[in-house]
Design a protein around this motif. Structure first.
Motif: not given
Length: 298
Positions: A242-259
């Motif tokens: 019923i609602a979703s957060e934005s997925a623009d370039a300013d979204n800080p919740y980027v999924n990353v590869i961690a090592v």
């Protein structure tokens, strides 16, 4: 025939035989050299063919992370890297496995979650190798069609991951339903709610993987579900939320590869990032998830 001519004939024959022998010896030496070179080249070719590919063991949650890695598997093989994917259903385990060096990398978490993990577990020497995609978090409800329809005193079920609380609260603030104090949205917690005119009851004690089941059981008036778990439960973040957060370039919740930090400059890790950020993988993400998972360009 006279003795004189016999001697000449014998001498000529001897000379011819010696000359032929010398030519054959030279030919043999030439052939040996050629064969030697050929053998050496053959050995090099066989060595190149027999050279073992590099191996990378990457831990990931099932959807979409493991699926993205599976798509990238052939692309990595072309680069001489054999990929082994270890799947997890728990957010705590992949970083533990990485710290124990059971994995070469993991792919399941966004940047704020990694930051919280590093603060909580000071022994971790884990760094980000690069970003791949964003999974917009969604609000799901069996009874209501929008955030504005939620009744006074509505119960909002949330993940117990503190790293997700800021994104949830920011979504409600942007809808004008609550007001937060002077705090960065990423760092917001329940304690930062200053105005809650509808007396919403935020309940952030659910394991993230169990939230789809809570929604299915019609628990709470609204349930906040991470896209990876929603998709894994056959929920469409675009059609069912019923609602979703934005997925623009300013979204800080980027999924990353961690090592682990010692592998930050590793050539195989660099190749892994090149492949995951390639046009082929980005197109796969766009087509496979139709906006529920959004590739990032970095």
């Amino acid at each position: 025939m006279s003795k004189f001519y016999k001697l000449i004939a014998v001498g000529t024959l001897t000379t011819l035989l010696v000359a032929c022998g010398a030519d054959e010896e030279a030919a043999d030496e030439t052939q040996t050299d050629e064969n030697g070179d050929a053998a050496e080249e053959g050995e090099d070719t066989e060595a190149a063919e027999d050279e073992e590919p590099s191996e990378l063991v990457v831990g990931a949650t099932n959807v979409p992370h493991a699926e993205i890695l599976e798509f990238a598997e052939d692309l990595l093989a072309e680069e001489g890297i054999e990929l082994e994917i270890e799947t997890f259903n728990d957010y705590a385990l992949p970083n533990q496995a990485l710290d124990n060096e059971d994995l070469d990398a993991n792919f399941f978490q966004h940047r704020p979650f990694l930051a919280d993990q590093l603060e909580e577990f000071e022994e971790y020497d884990i760094v980000e190798a690069g970003g791949v995609h964003i999974e917009p978090i969604g609000v799901y409800s069996q009874e209501y069609g929008s955030l504005e329809e939620l009744p006074e005193g509505a119960t909002i079920l949330m993940s117990d991951s503190v790293a997700d609380h800021g994104r949830v609260l920011t979504m409600f603030e942007e809808a004008g339903l609550i007001e937060l104090g002077d705090v960065d949205g990423v760092e917001a917690t329940m304690d930062d709610i200053e105005e809650n005119p509808n007396d919403y009851e935020f309940e952030p004690q659910y394991e993230a993987a169990l939230l789809p089941q809570a929604y299915e059981n019609n628990e709470g008036d609204a349930v906040l579900i991470n896209s990876n778990y929603a998709i894994d439960y056959d929920l469409s973040p675009l059609e069912d939320s019923i609602a979703s957060e934005s997925a623009d370039a300013d979204n800080p919740y980027v999924n990353v590869i961690a090592v682990n930090s010692e592998d930050e400059e590793d050539e195989d890790i660099a190749t892994l990032m090149d492949v995951l950020q390639s046009d082929e993988v980005q197109e796969f993400i766009e087509e496979e998830y139709a906006g529920a998972v959004v590739p990032v360009e970095e």
